[in-house]
Design an enzyme around this catalytic site. Structure first.
Site, PDB file in Angstrom:
ATOM      1  N   GLU A 157      28.537 109.495 -52.774  1.00 40.19           N
ATOM      2  CA  GLU A 157      29.889 109.055 -53.136  1.00 40.19           C
ATOM      3  C   GLU A 157      30.028 107.546 -52.989  1.00 40.19           C
ATOM      4  OE1 GLU A 157      32.716 110.540 -54.245  1.00 40.19           O
ATOM      5  OE2 GLU A 157      31.699 112.450 -54.545  1.00 40.19           O
ATOM      6  N   HIS A 172      30.045 117.743 -44.125  1.00 38.09           N
ATOM      7  CA  HIS A 172      29.809 118.245 -45.477  1.00 38.09           C
ATOM      8  C   HIS A 172      28.331 118.483 -45.723  1.00 38.09           C
ATOM      9  CE1 HIS A 172      29.372 118.208 -49.867  1.00 38.09           C
ATOM     10  NE2 HIS A 172      30.634 118.611 -49.919  1.00 38.09           N
ATOM     11  N   GLU A 203      26.420 122.040 -46.396  1.00 30.34           N
ATOM     12  CA  GLU A 203      25.489 122.055 -47.520  1.00 30.34           C
ATOM     13  C   GLU A 203      24.111 121.472 -47.235  1.00 30.34           C
ATOM     14  OE1 GLU A 203      27.322 120.360 -50.959  1.00 30.34           O
ATOM     15  OE2 GLU A 203      29.031 121.740 -50.921  1.00 30.34           O
ATOM     16  N   VAL A 214      39.467 114.205 -44.121  1.00 34.41           N
ATOM     17  CA  VAL A 214      40.643 115.073 -44.292  1.00 34.41           C
ATOM     18  C   VAL A 214      40.286 116.501 -43.910  1.00 34.41           C
ATOM     19  CG1 VAL A 214      41.465 113.628 -46.198  1.00 34.41           C
ATOM     20  CG2 VAL A 214      40.175 115.707 -46.698  1.00 34.41           C
ATOM     21  N   HIS A 274      37.131 122.420 -47.518  1.00 36.62           N
ATOM     22  CA  HIS A 274      36.035 122.858 -46.648  1.00 36.62           C
ATOM     23  C   HIS A 274      36.550 123.278 -45.275  1.00 36.62           C
ATOM     24  CE1 HIS A 274      32.653 122.140 -49.237  1.00 36.62           C
ATOM     25  NE2 HIS A 274      32.987 120.881 -49.450  1.00 36.62           N
TER      26      HIS A 274
END
Length: 292
Positions: free
Chosen positions: A121, A178, A209, A237, A241
């Site tokens: 990202e 994540h 993941e 945040v 998920h």
């Protein structure tokens, strides 16, 4: 003569008002534009969490750097489209934000991502902004949350202080990240090592993941001989998920799986952006970027 003077005075006033009105509609010259702090987040469709995290970070940065105009961009087009359709909320993606800055005559930009690490990202944000550099006097790239040794020291202090009410010998405090195929996934292992080196052995890190996996975390938890597991997101945040993969009631959620192993499970839906210390870390990053 008196009537003629009154008439001339009225005309003069009318002309003055017209001139003032015209001036007020003219954009400020490029030289009068404030530098801009562009805060770039992945985004979330969870409005309450967005207010407590992304917007809280933005407000903290605005208070710390009042000499900068602040603007927002999200990197997830899916979230941007959903918020526009559902809530009528218009948020720029990175390219739109840069086009708007260029159109407005802004010359100096500081880019602050609110991502946890410099993964895909973050790389995409930089790649998207690079073609615009020729249109600005300067574009300064600040860093995500966890990069330097100081960042890791700070985050360990923050996480352990903010969750000390849960920490005891019968509890494992598990943070869910994540995870990514990017080399930046090493962030999780480094954070885990930092926690252990400071004797926070009941603090565990896993990812949705990548590695460490949920299976890895369960194995570590079993080694601790605890009865309770507190789950928290290691994400800015508490979005999809956190609400579903971590705290949901589905059979594949972390909550359900830990319960199936006989643990009492306490999910805490609190994103990292809710921690004042994390917001202060972003303030420090912006300051370092400005200083160069």
């Amino acid at each position: 003569m008196k009537n003629k003077l009154v008439s001339l005075t009225a005309c003069a006033l009318s002309l003055l008002l017209i001139a003032l009105s015209a001036c007020s509609s003219v954009k400020p010259a490029a030289g009068d534009q404030k530098p801009v702090l562009l805060v770039v987040s992945f985004g979330t469709s969870y409005n309450e969490s967005r207010a407590k995290t992304i917007e809280a970070i933005e407000k903290t940065l605005a208070a710390a750097y009042p000499g900068y105009e602040q603007r927002r961009a999200f990197t997830s087009q899916i979230i941007i489209d959903k918020l526009k359709e559902r809530d009528g909320l218009n948020i720029d993606n990175v390219t739109d934000a840069m086009e708007r800055l260029r159109s407005d005559g802004v010359k100096q930009v500081v880019v602050q991502p609110t991502h946890v690490m410099s993964g895909h990202e973050y790389d995409d944000v930089i790649a998207e902004i690079k073609p615009f550099e020729k249109y600005f006097a300067s574009i300064t790239y600040s860093l995500p949350l966890l990069i330097s040794d100081q960042d890791y020291t700070d985050i360990v202090n923050i996480l352990t202080e903010e969750t000390k009410q849960y920490a005891d010998d019968n509890t494992a405090v598990v943070f869910m990240g994540h995870g990514t195929e990017h080399a930046a996934n090493a962030t999780y292992a480094k954070l885990s090592q930092q926690l252990k080196s400071r004797n926070f052995s009941h603090y565990l890190i896993g990812t949705v993941e990548a590695e460490p996996s949920l299976e890895d975390v369960i194995a570590e938890t079993e080694g601790l001989k605890v009865k309770r597991v507190v789950l928290l997101p290691l994400m800015i945040v508490a979005g999809d998920h956190a609400n579903n993969d971590m705290a949901g009631d589905e059979e594949d959620s972390w909550k359900t799986i830990f319960e199936s192993h006989g643990y009492e499970v306490v999910p805490v839906l609190r994103g990292l952006g809710e921690y004042p210390g994390v917001r202060d870390m972003f303030v420090r990053h912006v300051g370092n970027a400005i200083k160069g």
